[in-house]
Scaffold this motif. Structure first.
Motif, PDB file in Angstrom:
ATOM      1  N   ASN A 496       0.813  -1.205   0.000  1.00 23.74           N
ATOM      2  CA  ASN A 496       0.000   0.000   0.000  1.00 23.74           C
ATOM      3  C   ASN A 496       0.853   1.263   0.000  1.00 23.74           C
ATOM      4  O   ASN A 496       0.603   2.207  -0.753  1.00 23.74           O
ATOM      5  N   ASN A 500       1.193   3.980  -2.996  1.00 19.75           N
ATOM      6  CA  ASN A 500       0.943   5.415  -2.795  1.00 19.75           C
ATOM      7  C   ASN A 500       2.150   6.248  -3.235  1.00 19.75           C
ATOM      8  O   ASN A 500       2.009   7.326  -3.817  1.00 19.75           O
ATOM      9  N   ALA A 501       3.375   5.724  -2.920  1.00 15.74           N
ATOM     10  CA  ALA A 501       4.602   6.446  -3.293  1.00 15.74           C
ATOM     11  C   ALA A 501       4.735   6.516  -4.819  1.00 15.74           C
ATOM     12  O   ALA A 501       5.137   7.552  -5.377  1.00 15.74           O
ATOM     13  N   THR A 551      -9.173  10.994   0.512  1.00 13.33           N
ATOM     14  CA  THR A 551      -8.400  10.694  -0.712  1.00 13.33           C
ATOM     15  C   THR A 551      -8.282  11.954  -1.568  1.00 13.33           C
ATOM     16  O   THR A 551      -9.151  12.822  -1.521  1.00 13.33           O
ATOM     17  N   LYS A 553      -7.258  11.339  -4.759  1.00 11.52           N
ATOM     18  CA  LYS A 553      -7.212  10.760  -6.121  1.00 11.52           C
ATOM     19  C   LYS A 553      -8.632  10.643  -6.663  1.00 11.52           C
ATOM     20  O   LYS A 553      -9.544  10.292  -5.902  1.00 11.52           O
ATOM     21  N   GLY A 556      -9.672   7.203  -6.098  1.00  7.88           N
ATOM     22  CA  GLY A 556      -9.246   6.636  -4.796  1.00  7.88           C
ATOM     23  C   GLY A 556     -10.438   6.312  -3.885  1.00  7.88           C
ATOM     24  O   GLY A 556     -11.527   6.854  -4.030  1.00  7.88           O
ATOM     25  N   LEU A 557     -10.172   5.360  -2.975  1.00  6.69           N
ATOM     26  CA  LEU A 557     -11.206   4.988  -1.997  1.00  6.69           C
ATOM     27  C   LEU A 557     -10.964   5.629  -0.626  1.00  6.69           C
ATOM     28  O   LEU A 557     -11.876   5.810   0.164  1.00  6.69           O
ATOM     29  N   GLY A 558      -9.721   5.915  -0.336  1.00  8.20           N
ATOM     30  CA  GLY A 558      -9.389   6.514   0.970  1.00  8.20           C
ATOM     31  C   GLY A 558      -9.464   5.490   2.093  1.00  8.20           C
ATOM     32  O   GLY A 558      -9.674   5.832   3.254  1.00  8.20           O
ATOM     33  N   LEU A 559      -9.249   4.204   1.764  1.00 11.23           N
ATOM     34  CA  LEU A 559      -9.307   3.173   2.809  1.00 11.23           C
ATOM     35  C   LEU A 559      -7.944   2.524   3.064  1.00 11.23           C
ATOM     36  O   LEU A 559      -7.741   1.890   4.093  1.00 11.23           O
ATOM     37  N   GLY A 560      -7.003   2.690   2.127  1.00 15.07           N
ATOM     38  CA  GLY A 560      -5.693   2.021   2.237  1.00 15.07           C
ATOM     39  C   GLY A 560      -4.982   2.359   3.536  1.00 15.07           C
ATOM     40  O   GLY A 560      -4.617   1.458   4.305  1.00 15.07           O
ATOM     41  N   PRO A 562      -6.063   3.903   6.424  1.00 15.57           N
ATOM     42  CA  PRO A 562      -6.728   3.467   7.671  1.00 15.57           C
ATOM     43  C   PRO A 562      -6.569   1.972   7.917  1.00 15.57           C
ATOM     44  O   PRO A 562      -6.331   1.544   9.047  1.00 15.57           O
ATOM     45  N   PHE A 588       6.606   7.807   4.862  1.00 15.19           N
ATOM     46  CA  PHE A 588       5.643   7.032   5.662  1.00 15.19           C
ATOM     47  C   PHE A 588       6.431   5.981   6.450  1.00 15.19           C
ATOM     48  O   PHE A 588       7.257   5.269   5.860  1.00 15.19           O
TER      49      PHE A 588
HETATM   50  P1  ADP Z   1      -6.292   6.101  -1.714  1.00 10.19           P
HETATM   51  O1  ADP Z   1      -4.950   5.691  -2.214  1.00 10.19           O
HETATM   52  O2  ADP Z   1      -7.383   5.223  -2.216  1.00 10.19           O
HETATM   53  O3  ADP Z   1      -6.569   7.536  -1.892  1.00 10.19           O
HETATM   54  P2  ADP Z   1      -5.104   5.860   0.814  1.00 10.19           P
HETATM   55  O4  ADP Z   1      -5.726   5.752   2.153  1.00 10.19           O
HETATM   56  O5  ADP Z   1      -4.077   4.840   0.484  1.00 10.19           O
HETATM   57  O6  ADP Z   1      -6.293   5.845  -0.163  1.00 10.19           O
HETATM   58  O7  ADP Z   1      -4.459   7.299   0.692  1.00 10.19           O
HETATM   59  C1  ADP Z   1      -5.180   8.407   1.090  1.00 10.19           C
HETATM   60  C2  ADP Z   1      -4.575   9.674   0.535  1.00 10.19           C
HETATM   61  O8  ADP Z   1      -3.334   9.964   1.124  1.00 10.19           O
HETATM   62  C3  ADP Z   1      -4.229   9.637  -0.908  1.00 10.19           C
HETATM   63  O9  ADP Z   1      -5.393   9.934  -1.717  1.00 10.19           O
HETATM   64  C4  ADP Z   1      -3.175  10.694  -1.016  1.00 10.19           C
HETATM   65  O10 ADP Z   1      -3.768  11.974  -1.142  1.00 10.19           O
HETATM   66  C5  ADP Z   1      -2.502  10.647   0.304  1.00 10.19           C
HETATM   67  N1  ADP Z   1      -1.204   9.971   0.197  1.00 10.19           N
HETATM   68  C6  ADP Z   1      -0.941   8.712   0.585  1.00 10.19           C
HETATM   69  N2  ADP Z   1       0.352   8.421   0.395  1.00 10.19           N
HETATM   70  C7  ADP Z   1       0.934   9.530  -0.133  1.00 10.19           C
HETATM   71  C8  ADP Z   1       2.260   9.875  -0.545  1.00 10.19           C
HETATM   72  N3  ADP Z   1       3.261   9.019  -0.501  1.00 10.19           N
HETATM   73  N4  ADP Z   1       2.466  11.115  -1.014  1.00 10.19           N
HETATM   74  C9  ADP Z   1       1.466  11.997  -1.080  1.00 10.19           C
HETATM   75  N5  ADP Z   1       0.195  11.739  -0.720  1.00 10.19           N
HETATM   76  C10 ADP Z   1      -0.076  10.516  -0.223  1.00 10.19           C
END
Ligand code: ADP
Length: 599
Positions: A496, A500-501, A551, A553, A556-560, A562, A588
């Motif tokens: 995850n 994200n990276a 999120t 994106k 995006g779901l915004g669940l990764g 959490p 992170f």
């Molecule tokens: P999702 O990827 O579905 O949006 P995540 O919970 O994984 O859900 O991530 C939530 C939000 O956190 C992302 O939409 C992004 O805005 C931010 N994010 C996560 N990792 C990074 C990162 N490495 N750099 C910048 N923003 C990040």
């Protein structure tokens, strides 16, 4: 009874009564006989002489009755009362309360002497020779010889015995000797005089009487523990008790009792000062006998079950009530514990169910999250699988072409087949990793190598991307470092963070797409950092980073994050994010407790 001596002078009144009796003549012969039983403790003669004036007075005052005196000792008076042989009884206070308890005697008047309260008329005095400087208080009598009248003598023993007890000397056990000499009491005084005993107990006023009769000089004697009682004219060693009562039995005619009481209360004071008054309170006498455990309270000495019950019934009752209360309390507590245990059992069961439900949904969620990661990478996955398939196709077509043109050599066949096998294995490996990752499973805890997990995650990511960026793993751990964790779950977290990276560096220059993974030990923890040089996040976004459904994106779901946080915290660790300290992008990190195992 200090007035005994004085009563002797009443003898003169006897003649007056006798003459009156003779004058009554014929009518008197029909009068009803009334027997007055008297405790003649000093012998018949003295008693008759003492009480005849009273008999005469009653015969005169109530001519319809014929009163006669019956002298008794304590036991014969008791039998006369038991056999209903007497109508009226005159006795000392101690004997009275004993008869009261046994036969229901009830007093109708109390003897009264001039200048002395009827309620405080009898006491005892304990005498020693004045040359006995060692004897001053009743407490000095321990180990000494003491003379008294008799074990049941009221003024001649019991009053002093109780006072000795109160002064810490038990006459039954602490004296060298208790000698009961009997009556008359002057024998006791003489025994003291002659040094036969150390001390003598006599009724109060006996010494004064002897002094008046010149049989004793005051200088010869000293009173032990002397005490003053209001206006009482004689020396005392004890408190004062009520005077003798006149009592009726249960069988006495109530009319007669009333007439006698009225006559006694209106009796003119005799020349010696003797008269009758309303019945005194004999409770102090009861208290005295109870304390000494004699007379009606002799049962207190008995160690029979009945005696013990009668003696200790308030305590037994208290103990019984306490026992009952304790039993009720115990039963109640037992019941409450039972109920509470059942309630706890129910709530425990409910909790277990809720927990298992939660576990299931968490596992479900994690599984979905894994599938979602796969979904997001599936475009690249198709591309990745396409590569070996294309290569396989190319080699197969080359073999066919050469066969058609007749140029197919064994060496070319072998080379093409080797490539086809290699590519097929590569494609199979990708599929297997994906299947393994997507499998639904139950969480476990094993000692795992975090660096190895990081490498596998990199492999998975790189394998699925057409143009993977560089993912550099910086292992700063010693080889022996392990963490106790669920490997696939930690791998999911890493995937995850890596995804994200990658997303953060998408559409940026290649040098902004590289990712660094650092694994290091900090105290008893292992820290893993995923550092990118991507778009990064603004401070306000950082505060919502781990909230569900946050999120930036479009798809995006915004669940990764959490879910990652839940997984890491379930392992006892922490997940956090901060801007990259070495440039653009984010860092992170998560921590896991270190589990050291020999490798
Ligand atoms: P999702 O990827 O579905 O949006 P995540 O919970 O994984 O859900 O991530 C939530 C939000 O956190 C992302 O939409 C992004 O805005 C931010 N994010 C996560 N990792 C990074 C990162 N490495 N750099 C910048 N923003 C990040």
């Amino acid at each position: 009874m200090h007035i005994v001596g004085q009563k002797r002078t009443l003898r003169t009144s006897f003649f007056v009564g006798l003459i009156a009796l003779l004058c009554l003549g014929e009518s008197q012969a029909l009068a009803k006989d009334v027997a007055i039983g008297v405790f003649a403790y000093q012998g018949e003669r003295a008693s008759t002489s003492d009480w005849n004036p009273l008999i005469s007075y009653l015969n005169q005052a109530l001519p319809e009755h014929h009163f006669r005196l019956e002298n008794h000792n304590a036991e014969s008076l008791r039998q006369a009362i038991a056999g209903e042989g007497v109508d009226l009884v005159i006795t000392n206070p101690g004997h009275y309360i004993t008869m009261e308890a046994e036969f229901g005697l009830s007093r109708i008047a109390t003897l009264e002497s001039v200048g002395v309260s009827a309620a405080k008329a009898l006491g005892s005095v304990v005498l020693v020779r004045s040359d006995r400087a060692d004897l001053k208080e009743l407490s000095d009598l321990a180990g000494k010889r003491v003379a008294a009248v008799a074990p049941d003598a009221f003024g001649g023993y019991l009053l002093a015995a109780q006072e000795m007890l109160r002064n810490g000397v038990d006459p039954a056990s602490d004296l060298k000797e208790i000698r009961f000499i009997g009556l008359p009491m002057n024998q006791i005084v003489e025994a003291v005089q002659q040094g036969k005993v150390d001390a003598g107990i006599v009724r109060a006023c006996v010494p004064e009487q002897m002094v008046r009769e010149k049989r004793l000089t005051p200088a010869e004697f000293r009173v032990l523990s002397p005490r003053q009682e209001n206006q009482f004219p004689c020396a005392l060693s004890t408190p004062l008790y009520p005077d003798w009562p006149l009592a009726v039995t249960r069988q006495t005619d109530p009319v007669l009792a009333k007439q006698v009481a009225r006559a006694l209360l209106s009796m003119p004071q005799a020349a010696d000062g003797m008269g009758w008054t309303v019945p005194a309170d004999y409770q102090p006498v009861h208290d005295l006998y109870r304390e000494l455990r004699v007379g009606p309270y002799a049962y207190l000495r008995e160690i029979t079950p009945e005696g013990l019950v009668r003696r200790f019934w308030p305590w037994l009752l208290g103990a019984l009530m306490t026992l009952v209360a304790w039993i009720i309390h115990t039963v109640r507590v037992e019941h409450l514990v039972h109920r509470r245990t059942a309630q706890l059992g129910d709530s425990l069961h409910a909790r277990e169910q809720a927990e298992s439900c939660m576990r299931e949904s968490q596992e479900q969620m994690e599984h979905l999250s894994r599938l979602s990661v796969l979904g997001e990478l599936s475009g690249n996955l198709a591309h990745e699988l396409n590569q070996p398939l294309t290569t396989i196709g190319t080699y197969a077509r080359t073999v066919l072409r050469r066969q058609n043109s007749g140029r197919l050599t064994p060496q070319a066949i072998s080379e093409a087949c080797t490539q086809i096998v290699n590519e097929a294995e590569r494609a199979g490996g990708i599929v297997q990793r994906i299947r393994h990752f997507a499998k639904k499973r139950v969480a476990v805890r094993d000692p795992v190598d975090l660096v190895l997990i990081a490498k596998e995650a990199r492999h998975l990511v790189v394998g699925m991307l057409a143009h993977p960026p560089e993912i550099h793993i910086d292992n700063r751990l010693s080889a022996s470092f392990r963490v106790l964790a669920d490997g696939p779950q930690i791998q999911q977290v890493l995937l995850n963070l890596l995804k994200n990276a990658l997303d953060a560096g998408r559409n940026l220059r290649p040098e902004r797409q590289g990712i660094r993974v650092i694994v290091e030990a900090v105290d008893n923890w292992v820290h893993l950092h995923v550092i990118d040089r991507g778009c990064g996040l603004e401070a306000p976004q950082l505060t919502h980073l781990f909230e569900p459904f946050f999120t930036t994106k479009p798809d995006g779901l915004g669940l990764g994050l959490p879910i990652c946080k839940t997984i890491i915290e379930a392992h006892g660790g922490r997940l956090w994010a901060e801007p990259n300290a070495d440039g653009p992008g984010m860092c992170f990190s998560f921590s896991l407790p270190h589990h050291d195992l020999p490798t």
